[in-house]
Design an enzyme around this catalytic site. Structure first.
Site, PDB file in Angstrom:
ATOM      1  N   CYS A   1     -26.932   1.007 -25.400  1.00 42.11           N
ATOM      2  CA  CYS A   1     -27.720   1.489 -24.275  1.00 42.11           C
ATOM      3  C   CYS A   1     -29.211   1.239 -24.473  1.00 42.11           C
ATOM      4  CB  CYS A   1     -27.454   2.979 -24.043  1.00 42.11           C
ATOM      5  SG  CYS A   1     -27.844   4.014 -25.475  1.00 42.11           S
TER       6      CYS A   1
ATOM      7  N   HIS B   1     -29.662   8.550 -26.980  1.00 42.89           N
ATOM      8  CA  HIS B   1     -29.205   7.833 -25.783  1.00 42.89           C
ATOM      9  C   HIS B   1     -30.411   7.447 -24.948  1.00 42.89           C
ATOM     10  CE1 HIS B   1     -26.798   6.594 -22.404  1.00 42.89           C
ATOM     11  NE2 HIS B   1     -27.440   7.440 -21.599  1.00 42.89           N
TER      12      HIS B   1
END
Length: 1237
Positions: free
Chosen positions: A1149, A1001
């Site tokens: 992301c 992430h």
């Protein structure tokens, strides 16, 4: 050897202090050796004092940074000697037991490691102190017991016991306990430090440690080794890995004999987290430089004392080392230091000669940068418009029939039907002409959906549309009109040229006329006609909004306001409504494509039933004329011959749909021909209107054309079908700032605007000159203010170079084509010249210890120049050069920057740090190749809890394991596939081709520092990413698609007395949040409401939670940015996030984080870039820039306040001068402020 005995006597008296100064000593030849010893000792002492003086002067060149988090480093090149740890050094590291010197290292491998630490950080605990003599001991035993271990949390608690057996069989025991949290692996090693006389081996190999095993023979007498003997200080070490102990939760004793220790390099490294100090003493083989370093960890600075104390400790240690020098060592060392100082001064002199040229060229270079910015940036222009009773019409499909009628054009045409107000109507019926064909083709209910746009107004700048829905349906009716032909009668106007041929039976007959009417234009341009419904129809028209689309707009307008009123008229029905709000909108039309513009919501519904029998009521009727003079309108009768007769007649008013009666009576029952006249008066339905010539047909939503519906003999040119036309009237005004594509430079726009204004104001030139005079006065005041700002900036070094220089360029651009343009440029040049003068003065402070007269002369004879001033000047110069991708070689002759050629110079001043920051900040790829991990560490950045103490804002991108996976799986994927270290290298060299499908992430932080006042700063730390916490309360996770983030502000106060800083977290209101926002941020971050906690407590937890996320992630990119607008773009994404079109593979992301980084660096985003996100960032960036251009920024706000104060003072001085009759002062003020009085 020639001996000066008197000199020896004086030095013996001074040195030994044994004999009074007047005492005479008899020296004999037998005393020759004693004298030599005394002279050698004296010379050594004098050389040592001189050497320490050289060290002190070198230290003066080193500026002590007062910035929080600065890692203090000082490296002094010294000759290689043997040194030992003394009593003072052991007191620093808190030793507490007097026995043999033994240290144990406990290594904790953790997932909660700050980004600036190595993955495996060794914490070394020294718990034995050395003694005067190091006694021999046979062995020692190490016992490790696992007291507690939580596998889920990673918490561990160890009990360590060490037993030492001395040579006299004495036993000493020592116990202590280690405890730590969130550890994944624990390994323990211990070091035995001893003076060695002989090392035999290797005798074997330790496979686990991958090191050979040596037999150690210790020096028996325990004396300290000397330099001459070639003996050195060594460390013997052994590593015990206890991963299995922790994993299996077992208790295990480990015993190791001295002879099993492994030989390590002779380096002592100690780190005590309690005392927060790290002392490293390195001793390598003779002939290699010996280095003394003392380092203070950045995040532990506040408890370690001032930098001055640290410096003094290092210098004391250096003095002790120098005290052990021999005469030859002193000579070599002195030459080395002299060479370093001379080299440094020469290089500084070479660079200092060119600094004036740097500053002078800054203005032109930055104007070029601003020019490029405007040539690639969306510009917002102010636009306003007004509509005054604008009327138009467009047709709606309806089932209609034609009424055949003719009329003669006479006089003014009506606004809707094109029928003259005084037209003569001629109806005709002969040979079946009055029969009406079935010209209507039934198509059922007609419905236009709510996506229908009707273009009601258009010009070159914008177009206006109505968004409406329309529905109609037939209503059952028993009346069907015109089923049979008209009687054989022709009625003509007496004013027309026609032949009376029709006949009718006489004898008191009553003839009923049912006469349909069809107006007809008697010209060669168009055939017009009136249509009426074939049967009763229910119609409903609902208008939702008025849309204004700008033809050149590239995204949403801003600062919208306005008010519009709308009136609809359909037949005899009318409705009206008012819209009081305007907001940005994007819409797509069928014919004209996509628009960005404004919307004005209006809820307006018009419903009616169109009945052919009663729709027009008495509005259009056929009436008789007044037969006052019947002689001119005599009836003619033919009874076997022509003889005129006059008869009475009556013709009542009748509706064209229902018909009427004409009564004719004669004296004889014979066939006669009659001539009479009728009129068709038109009642105007709409008064006081301006009819629009623009009339756009409706889009054929149903897929049919006019020809497919109206199947009569006429063509599609039949227009003005009144009974099927929707008429509208719009009135109102609006304004907005509309985004236009990149265009010309501001100076060119100003010139074009100036020409336009001149064309308009030709009739009022004197008034315009007065207005221009006021503007020029304001510009002059601004330039004076900016001159003061420029001087203050050079001195304080707290404001941003870009902000001030941009304002200078803007003012010069605005005044470029004005009368006083020359003065404006002159004032700007004067500001630059003064800055250069000041720069030359402060530049010289670094040479305060120079003794070279030639260098002083070349440096313009100044007296002082500090390293701080040199570093600050480097900031100004390099920011201008890097902004246009220029190199110093363009303006300089000579060497490369010092940090690239001489590493020793890095510690003389901060110049090389500024060079590195400028190379790295402006994405100069050629220079960035010189930026390594080691040199980046000198930039004094802090990645975890503090702020960036560089002069530029810092943007950092982080990667961490996916939270929704199992921890072990997520960590393995993150380490093995994402590979943060490799990713960091790739981002430094090739950001455009970095992959975005790593199993991690990504998020980012943006930190900037705003100077508030003396000794105080406001630090803004912004945290941004996909699926992160947000003030809207959306659920967050690594797989969510929404943009989220938070802005946390701190105040940093400097305590100048001891160089410490105090950081206070500001209240949530300072970051622009409400209590409700904090509640939502808390719930989205922690997944719970936090009942029972105050808002302040939640805000503190949010801050700590964000810090925890940052600390637990790997930083893969760190960029220093020069533009102040990046932070405002990030704020826009946090506070008003656009819809992000998330895709796990194509747009995730990582794409978001890297594309925001690219935009901030000034590069083009990738082809995956989300349009709405790009538009929102560009919109905020342009708004901020335009606010600066329009004088609405903080800079101009401060300038405005200063200007207001200045004007008030001038006005008061003027009034006082008038009152006291000081005409000279009055005249001087009038000349200075021409146009103000």
């Amino acid at each position: 050897m020639e001996i000066n005995r008197a000199e020896i006597r004086r030095e013996i008296t001074r040195y030994a202090g044994l004999i009074e100064q007047q005492t005479q000593i008899n020296i004999t030849d037998n005393d020759q050796d004693i004298l030599k010893t005394l002279i050698a000792d004296y010379n050594l002492r004098m050389r040592r004092d001189a050497l320490l003086g050289e060290l002190a002067r070198l230290d003066e060149l080193r500026d002590i940074s007062q910035i929080k988090g600065d890692e203090y480093k000082l490296t002094i090149p010294l000759l290689p000697i043997i040194s030992t740890l003394n009593q003072h050094e052991f007191e620093i590291i808190q030793a507490n037991i007097e026995t043999d010197f033994i240290a144990d290292n406990v290594t904790f491998i953790t997932s909660f490691i700050p980004a600036d630490l190595d993955l495996e950080q060794t914490i070394q605990h020294v718990f034995f102190r050395t003694t005067a003599t190091t006694p021999y001991f046979r062995s020692f035993n190490l016992v490790i017991a696992i007291l507690d271990y939580d596998e889920d949390k990673g918490d561990v608690k160890l009990d360590v016991k060490i037993t030492i057996t001395r040579s006299n069989n004495g036993v000493f025991n020592y116990n202590y306990t280690w405890a730590g949290k969130d550890y994944e692996r624990v390994s323990i090693c211990y070091n035995l430090i001893s003076y060695l006389q002989q090392i035999n081996g290797p005798r074997g190999r330790d496979d686990e440690a991958e090191m050979p095993i040596y037999e150690i023979v210790r020096q028996n007498n325990g004396s300290q080794p000397s330099y001459a003997s070639g003996e050195h200080l060594y460390i013997v070490s052994s590593h015990l890995h206890v991963d299995e102990i922790v994993r299996d939760r077992e208790h295990r004793d480990i015993s190791v004999d001295v002879t099993e220790l492994n030989l390590m390099f002779p380096i002592v490294r100690m780190f005590d987290p309690v005392d927060l100090r790290d002392i490293r003493i390195e001793d390598v083989t003779p002939g290699i430089e010996f280095t003394i370093n003392m380092e203070v960890s950045t995040y532990l600075t506040e408890l370690s004392g001032s930098h001055v104390d640290t410096q003094r400790t290092i210098m004391n240690h250096a003095e002790k080392i120098v005290g052990n020098y021999t005469g030859q060592q002193w000579n070599v060392q002195s030459n080395m230091l002299s060479e370093v100082r001379t080299q440094k001064l020469e290089e500084e002199d070479e660079e200092a000669r060119q600094r004036g040229d740097y500053t002078t060229s800054t203005l032109v270079q930055t104007m070029a940068q601003v020019s490029d910015l405007f040539s690639s940036t969306i510009l917002y222009r102010y636009a306003e418009a007004e509509l005054d009773n604008t009327v138009g019409a467009f047709e709606l499909l309806r089932p209609v029939m034609s009424i055949p009628t003719e009329y003669i054009h006479d006089g003014r045409i009506g606004p809707i039907t094109n029928i003259s107000a005084s037209a003569s109507i001629v109806t005709s019926s002969n040979n079946g002409v009055g029969e009406v064909r079935n010209i209507f083709k039934p198509i059922g209910d007609q419905t236009i959906n709510e996506a229908h746009f009707a273009n009601v107004y258009s010009n070159d700048e914008y177009a206006i549309y109505l968004r409406f829905s329309y529905r109609q349906a037939p209503v059952q009716s028993e009346t069907v009109y015109l089923q049979q032909a008209l009687p054989s009668m022709r009625i003509v106007s007496p004013s027309s040229v026609s032949t009376t041929v029709s006949t009718a039976l006489i004898g008191g007959n009553t003839i009923r006329i049912n006469c349909p009417i069809r107006p007809h234009r008697e010209d060669n341009f168009v055939a017009g006609g009136v249509q009426i419904p074939r049967q009763s129809t229910a119609v409903e028209i609902h208008v939702q909004e008025i849309l204004i689309g700008y033809r050149q707009a590239t995204t949403f307008p801003i600062d919208t306001e306005g008010r519009l009123s709308l009136e609809l008229m359909y037949g005899l029905e009318s409705r009206s409504a008012v819209g009081n709000t305007m907001s940005p909108v994007r819409f797509v039309t069928v014919n004209d494509g996509e628009f960005f513009g404004l919307t004005c919501p209006i809820d307006l519904t018009l419903s009616t039933i169109v009945d052919p029998a009663s729709y027009l009521s008495d509005g259009v009727i056929l009436v008789t004329t007044a037969f006052e003079d019947l002689r001119g309108y005599a009836w003619l009768a033919t009874l076997g011959g022509d003889w005129p007769r006059t008869y009475n007649s009556s013709m009542g008013a009748f509706n064209i749909f229902t018909g009427g009666d004409i009564n004719l009576s004669t004296e004889y029952g014979s066939e006669m021909t009659y001539t009479f006249k009728v009129e068709l008066p038109i009642n105007y339905m709409f008064n006081n209107m301006t009819i629009s010539s623009h009339n756009v047909p409706r889009v054929p939503v149903l897929g049919v054309t006019y020809a497919s519906i109206y199947q009569d003999s006429r063509t599609d040119l039949e227009a003005r079908r009144f009974l099927q036309t929707l008429v509208f009237r719009i009135h109102g005004s609006w304004s907005a700032r509309v985004p236009y594509p990149p265009g010309n430079l501001p100076t060119r726009n100003t010139a074009n605007q100036h020409q336009d204004i001149q064309q308009v104001i030709n009739d009022s030139i004197f008034q315009e000159l007065d207005r221009l005079s006021d503007e020029l006065l304001d510009l002059e005041n601004r330039l004076d203010h900016l001159e003061r700002q420029f001087e203050m900036f050079i001195q304080s070094q707290e404001s941003e170079w870009w902000e001030i220089l941009l304002n200078v360029v803007i003012d010069i651009s605005i005044g470029y084509f004005s009368t006083f343009a020359g003065d404006a440029l002159k004032n700007a040049q004067r500001a630059i010249t003064k800055a250069v003068g000041y720069t030359r003065r402060v530049l010289m402070t670094v040479t305060k210890t120079m003794r070279n007269g030639t260098i002083f002369t070349r440096l313009l004879g100044a007296k002082n120049l500090s390293g701080q001033a040199l570093a600050s000047l480097e900031t100004l110069v390099e920011s201008a050069l890097r902004s246009i991708n220029m190199k110093k070689s363009r303006f300089m002759r000579g060497a490369e920057p010092l940090y690239k050629t001489n590493k020793v110079a890095q510690h003389i001043d901060n110049t090389e740090k500024m060079n590195m920051m400028m190379d790295f900040s402006f994405a100069n790829r050629n220079n960035r190749q010189n930026i390594t991990a080691d040199t980046l560490s000198k930039m004094h950045t802090q990645n975890a809890h503090g702020t960036s103490d560089t002069i530029l804002p810092a943007m950092r991108v982080y990667y961490r394991p996916l939270g929704f996976l199992d921890k072990r799986v997520g960590d393995a994927l993150h380490t093995g596939i994402t590979r943060p270290e490799a990713l960091k290298k790739q981002l430094r060299s090739d950001v455009a081709n970095v992959g975005t499908r790593a199993p991690s992430h990504a998020f980012m932080t943006y930190t900037d520092v705003l100077y508030e006042d003396a000794g105080s700063y406001i630090v803004s730390k912004r945290y941004l990413g996909i699926g992160e916490l947000n003030k809207f309360g959306r659920t967050t996770s690594d797989k969510n698609a929404g943009i989220g983030g938070v802005n946390i502000k701190y105040r940093v106060n400097k305590i100048t007395a001891d160089g410490k800083y105090i950081i206070d977290r500001l209240d949530y209101t300072e970051s622009g949040y409400t209590a409700l926002d904090v509640d939502r941020l808390y719930s989205s971050l922690f997944g719970k409401q936090g009942d029972g906690l105050s808002t302040e407590q939640k805000w503190m937890d949010i801050s700590k939670g964000v810090d925890a996320k940052i600390i637990s992630a790997d930083m893969v990119s760190e960029e220093f940015l020069s533009s102040k607008y990046t932070g405002q773009m990030i704020d826009e994404l946090i506070n008003s996030p656009p819809q992000f079109n998330y895709s796990l593979v194509y747009r995730n992301c990582q794409d978001f984080a890297l594309d925001v980084l690219r935009v901030a660096q000034g590069f083009s985003p990738s082809n995956k870039w989300d349009v709405s996100t790009a538009a929102r960032m560009q919109q905020r960036r342009v708004i901020s820039l335009m606010d600066d251009l329009m004088g609405e920024s903080e800079t101009f706000a401060r300038s405005g306040r200063a200007s207001q104060l200045l004007l008030r003072q001038v006005r008061e001085s003027y009034v006082k001068a008038r009152k006291r009759g000081d005409l000279q002062a009055v005249k001087a003020l009038q000349l200075r402020f021409k146009g103000f009085f």
